[in-house]
Design an enzyme around this catalytic site. Sequence first.
Site, mmCIF file in Angstrom:
data_model
loop_
_atom_site.group_PDB
_atom_site.id
_atom_site.type_symbol
_atom_site.label_atom_id
_atom_site.label_comp_id
_atom_site.label_asym_id
_atom_site.label_seq_id
_atom_site.Cartn_x
_atom_site.Cartn_y
_atom_site.Cartn_z
ATOM 1 N N HIS A 1 56.948 70.031 94.118
ATOM 2 C CA HIS A 1 56.882 70.789 92.875
ATOM 3 C C HIS A 1 57.952 71.861 92.753
ATOM 4 O O HIS A 1 58.109 72.448 91.680
ATOM 5 C CB HIS A 1 55.487 71.412 92.693
ATOM 6 C CG HIS A 1 55.034 71.415 91.267
ATOM 7 N ND1 HIS A 1 53.718 71.535 90.890
ATOM 8 C CD2 HIS A 1 55.732 71.311 90.105
ATOM 9 C CE1 HIS A 1 53.620 71.501 89.570
ATOM 10 N NE2 HIS A 1 54.828 71.377 89.069
ATOM 11 N N ASP B 1 47.706 71.355 87.652
ATOM 12 C CA ASP B 1 47.863 71.510 89.092
ATOM 13 C C ASP B 1 46.582 72.098 89.673
ATOM 14 O O ASP B 1 45.883 72.864 89.002
ATOM 15 C CB ASP B 1 49.036 72.476 89.351
ATOM 16 C CG ASP B 1 49.646 72.364 90.733
ATOM 17 O OD1 ASP B 1 48.930 72.015 91.684
ATOM 18 O OD2 ASP B 1 50.854 72.658 90.873
ATOM 19 N N HIS C 1 57.582 74.907 97.314
ATOM 20 C CA HIS C 1 56.849 74.213 96.255
ATOM 21 C C HIS C 1 55.662 75.043 95.771
ATOM 22 O O HIS C 1 55.043 74.689 94.755
ATOM 23 C CB HIS C 1 56.405 72.821 96.704
ATOM 24 C CG HIS C 1 55.317 72.785 97.718
ATOM 25 N ND1 HIS C 1 54.548 71.655 97.951
ATOM 26 C CD2 HIS C 1 54.842 73.712 98.596
ATOM 27 C CE1 HIS C 1 53.660 71.893 98.895
ATOM 28 N NE2 HIS C 1 53.826 73.129 99.302
#
Length: 339
Positions: free
Chosen positions: A127, A152, A169
Amino acid sequence: MWALKTSQNFSKLSSSAFLRSLHSETTAKGIGIIGVPFDKGAGKVGTNEGPNALRDAGLIDEIRDISVNIDVKDYGDVHYELTKSSGRRINNLRNLEHVAACNKALAEKIEEITNDNRMPIALGGDHSIAVGSITGLRRKMKSDDLCVLWVDAHIDLNTSSSSLTGNMHGMPVSLLVKELRKEWPTIPILEWCQAQMSLKNFCWIGLRSTDYYEKLMMEKYGINYFDMRDIERMGIEKVVQRALEKINLDGKKKLHVSFDIDALDPLYANSTGTPVMGGLTLREGVFLMEQAYNTGTLSSLDLVEVNPLLGNERDVENTVNAAKLIIQAACGSNRTGNL
């Protein structure tokens, strides 16, 4: 930039009436796929295999099968060269040079895709790549012309000083927003990303794992979010509608969706680095993406954290298939059939 247009006020229409009002006017319908085979921002290797796993499972052809009018171009994968950082070393940022270089290259590719009048779909990768995808999008518009749905299990709002792992991330949003700029030291190799967006233009869906510092920032800045309790209480349709009302009430902003596959419950997507029980069902994830498409404002997508090196063969197959359904929904796929 590829998007359907609408100026309807979300709050004045019921969900069904709002959806019926869409698709009256369209701009170009190009889609640009860009692979980001990158795992240096995560704590586990393997997300670099995500883009090819999706391609090998037939993603491109399945997008083309949605409609004869869809023009899909695969731009290949992002490649980058390392640039050594200058000045003092920044602690607690693992693989900083790789994260910076990959995201800079990705931002340039996203800009190229939007210049080609195509909707960019970035296949992650971990991410941290959202730094590059959102920066590339924002170069073509003012800071307040873009809004983001961050789907998420995690809020990804840590900084170099608050992160418990140093894995980047878990930090992309804090690198993109002006409210947290003062929380970061000067990092020359990341200056190109220019933290100019506002947290008011972000809304999170699916949260169920936040760190202490992140919770403090949520309270301090009144962050827009809907966690799993909200989804259980209100239902996914109402949550998506209210999320869009919060960040794009008049429908004039372009919408970017950054979808981490760990937003889904591990029952549906277990091949990911940081799974958290109690997440979205696959049906809820697909519905969310269908609603985003139906707003007429969807202009870009990240699909990240698919890790084919984790789990057994069935886990990998389920995770890849779930990711494909999410992406296809973003391209207008209809579960009752496509013309």
